[in-house]
Design a protein around this motif. Structure first.
Motif, mmCIF file in Angstrom:
data_model
loop_
_atom_site.group_PDB
_atom_site.id
_atom_site.type_symbol
_atom_site.label_atom_id
_atom_site.label_comp_id
_atom_site.label_asym_id
_atom_site.label_seq_id
_atom_site.Cartn_x
_atom_site.Cartn_y
_atom_site.Cartn_z
ATOM 1 N N THR A 87 -12.451 106.441 -17.234
ATOM 2 C CA THR A 87 -13.233 107.798 -17.134
ATOM 3 C C THR A 87 -12.960 108.032 -18.597
ATOM 4 N N LEU A 88 -11.449 108.297 -19.208
ATOM 5 C CA LEU A 88 -10.889 109.360 -20.214
ATOM 6 C C LEU A 88 -11.827 108.901 -21.567
ATOM 7 N N HIS A 89 -11.339 107.395 -21.484
ATOM 8 C CA HIS A 89 -12.255 107.476 -22.909
ATOM 9 C C HIS A 89 -14.066 107.055 -23.060
ATOM 10 N N GLY A 90 -14.113 107.723 -21.730
ATOM 11 C CA GLY A 90 -15.276 107.484 -21.848
ATOM 12 C C GLY A 90 -16.223 109.124 -21.690
ATOM 13 N N ASP A 91 -15.038 110.251 -21.600
ATOM 14 C CA ASP A 91 -15.740 111.299 -22.419
ATOM 15 C C ASP A 91 -14.718 112.127 -23.867
ATOM 16 N N GLU A 92 -15.812 111.831 -24.814
ATOM 17 C CA GLU A 92 -15.549 112.096 -26.315
ATOM 18 C C GLU A 92 -14.968 113.528 -26.476
ATOM 19 N N THR A 93 -15.450 114.246 -26.046
ATOM 20 C CA THR A 93 -14.633 115.098 -26.178
ATOM 21 C C THR A 93 -13.453 115.302 -26.045
ATOM 22 N N LEU A 94 -12.668 115.064 -24.673
ATOM 23 C CA LEU A 94 -11.461 114.317 -24.171
ATOM 24 C C LEU A 94 -10.797 113.685 -25.564
ATOM 25 N N ARG A 95 -11.435 111.998 -25.644
ATOM 26 C CA ARG A 95 -10.756 111.650 -26.376
ATOM 27 C C ARG A 95 -10.111 111.839 -28.108
ATOM 28 N N ASN A 96 -11.176 112.942 -28.452
ATOM 29 C CA ASN A 96 -11.046 113.895 -29.782
ATOM 30 C C ASN A 96 -10.178 114.677 -29.586
ATOM 31 N N GLN A 97 -10.149 115.591 -28.129
ATOM 32 C CA GLN A 97 -8.766 116.573 -28.178
ATOM 33 C C GLN A 97 -7.763 115.873 -28.597
ATOM 34 N N GLY A 98 -7.548 114.154 -27.941
ATOM 35 C CA GLY A 98 -6.287 113.983 -27.384
ATOM 36 C C GLY A 98 -5.365 113.608 -29.055
ATOM 37 N N ARG A 99 -6.420 113.178 -29.485
ATOM 38 C CA ARG A 99 -6.068 112.373 -31.166
ATOM 39 C C ARG A 99 -5.908 114.112 -31.801
ATOM 40 N N SER A 100 -6.744 114.958 -31.645
ATOM 41 C CA SER A 100 -6.156 115.997 -32.113
ATOM 42 C C SER A 100 -4.074 116.754 -32.146
ATOM 43 N N VAL A 101 -4.063 116.432 -30.988
ATOM 44 C CA VAL A 101 -3.395 116.498 -30.797
ATOM 45 C C VAL A 101 -2.052 115.287 -30.822
ATOM 46 N N ARG A 102 -1.976 114.697 -30.931
ATOM 47 C CA ARG A 102 -1.233 113.389 -31.307
ATOM 48 C C ARG A 102 -0.984 114.050 -32.712
ATOM 49 N N ASN A 103 -2.566 113.526 -33.413
ATOM 50 C CA ASN A 103 -2.132 114.534 -35.382
ATOM 51 C C ASN A 103 -0.749 116.451 -35.179
ATOM 52 N N GLY A 104 -1.776 116.626 -34.651
ATOM 53 C CA GLY A 104 -0.498 117.817 -34.554
ATOM 54 C C GLY A 104 0.751 117.987 -34.182
#
Length: 280
Positions: free
Chosen positions: A115-132
């Motif tokens: 479910t989470l991986h199917g949401d591209e916007t959510l996935r991009n936000q997750g990556r952004s937080v991890r990097n931040g």
């Protein structure tokens, strides 16, 4: 041109010795001392008190404990770093999983990851937080969840420093606040209906109170200005991690779905964090 050799990463034993020398206030060290550092990870001095997550579950957490944790985080983040290395911030696997890892997940975990991986916007936000979270220059514990905090003589102390390194203060505060919310929600037992809604409101109210006390103490003792957006999204990411952890132990249930819903909402819209962190 002079070539400078890169500094060797600081060991966990060195980090623990450094942290044990930091006092939140006189006589209250940030963590237990090292009893034995031979043969791998350091063995910490024995602490007879319970872990903090158990305190949350049994209702024995006090305002003193929570204020101490906020002040402890401020002391940690203001200390001169013991060495180099980047914090290993807790994060969901936002990239595709290897088949051997996927095979080891429960059905509930697979459903949630899908479910989470199917949401591209959510996935991009997750990556952004991890990097931040890895961009800052303060020394972070990296895994400041309540189950990595013990209470000795009414004094909370941090243990398990293997993820520590340089990062943003929101790394630790996001992990701590997210786990406080999880601990409160994880005690819910009413299945559905009016009782379940009442229980949910009470659990969220208790968690919000805990979080506000911790953050107020942190701000009172720290010169650092927190990034409210990053903090809210870090808490959201942490709640999704807690949902995945809970899903490893049970079928998809009300607690898992509540954690996932709250986490997703905070990760996609950090303005929702203002309802919890009233002083941001």
């Amino acid at each position: 041109m002079t070539v400078t050799e890169a500094s060797a990463p600081v060991s966990e034993a060195e980090v623990v010795r450094w942290a044990a020398g930091i006092e939140v206030f006189p006589g209250a060290p940030l963590c237990p001392g090292v009893a034995d550092a031979g043969g791998g990870r350091p063995v910490l001095a024995e602490v007879p008190g319970p872990r903090f997550d158990a305190r949350v579950r049994d209702g024995s957490v006090t305002a003193h404990h929570l204020r101490h944790l906020g002040q402890a985080m401020a002391a940690l983040h203001s200390a001169k770093p013991p060495g180099e290395g980047t914090v290993i911030a807790e994060s969901l696997p936002w990239e595709p999983l290897p088949l051997r890892v996927w095979a080891g997940l429960s059905d509930a975990q697979r459903h949630l990851i899908g479910t989470l991986h199917g949401d591209e916007t959510l996935r991009n936000q997750g990556r952004s937080v991890r990097n931040g979270l890895a961009m800052g220059k303060v020394w972070c514990h990296g895994d400041a969840r309540t189950n990595n905090i013990v209470v000795a003589d009414d004094t909370p102390m941090l243990i398990d420093w293997e993820c520590s390194g340089l990062g943003s203060p929101e790394t630790d505060l996001g992990s701590l606040c997210g786990s406080l919310i999880f601990d409160c929600l994880n005690t819910m037992s009413a299945p559905t209906g009016a009782d379940a809604r009442t229980e949910l409101r009470a659990s969220l109210g208790r968690a919000t109170g805990y979080v506000r006390v911790v953050l107020a103490a942190y701000r009172d003792h720290s010169h650092l200005r927190l990034d409210s957006s990053l903090l809210g999204r870090a808490v959201g990411s942490g709640l999704l991690c807690r949902a995945l952890m809970r899903a490893s132990q049970t079928r998809l249930d009300r607690v898992v779905s509540t954690l996932a819903s709250l986490g997703r909402g905070l990760l996609l819209d950090s303005a929702r964090w203002r309802a919890i962190d009233a002083r941001n």
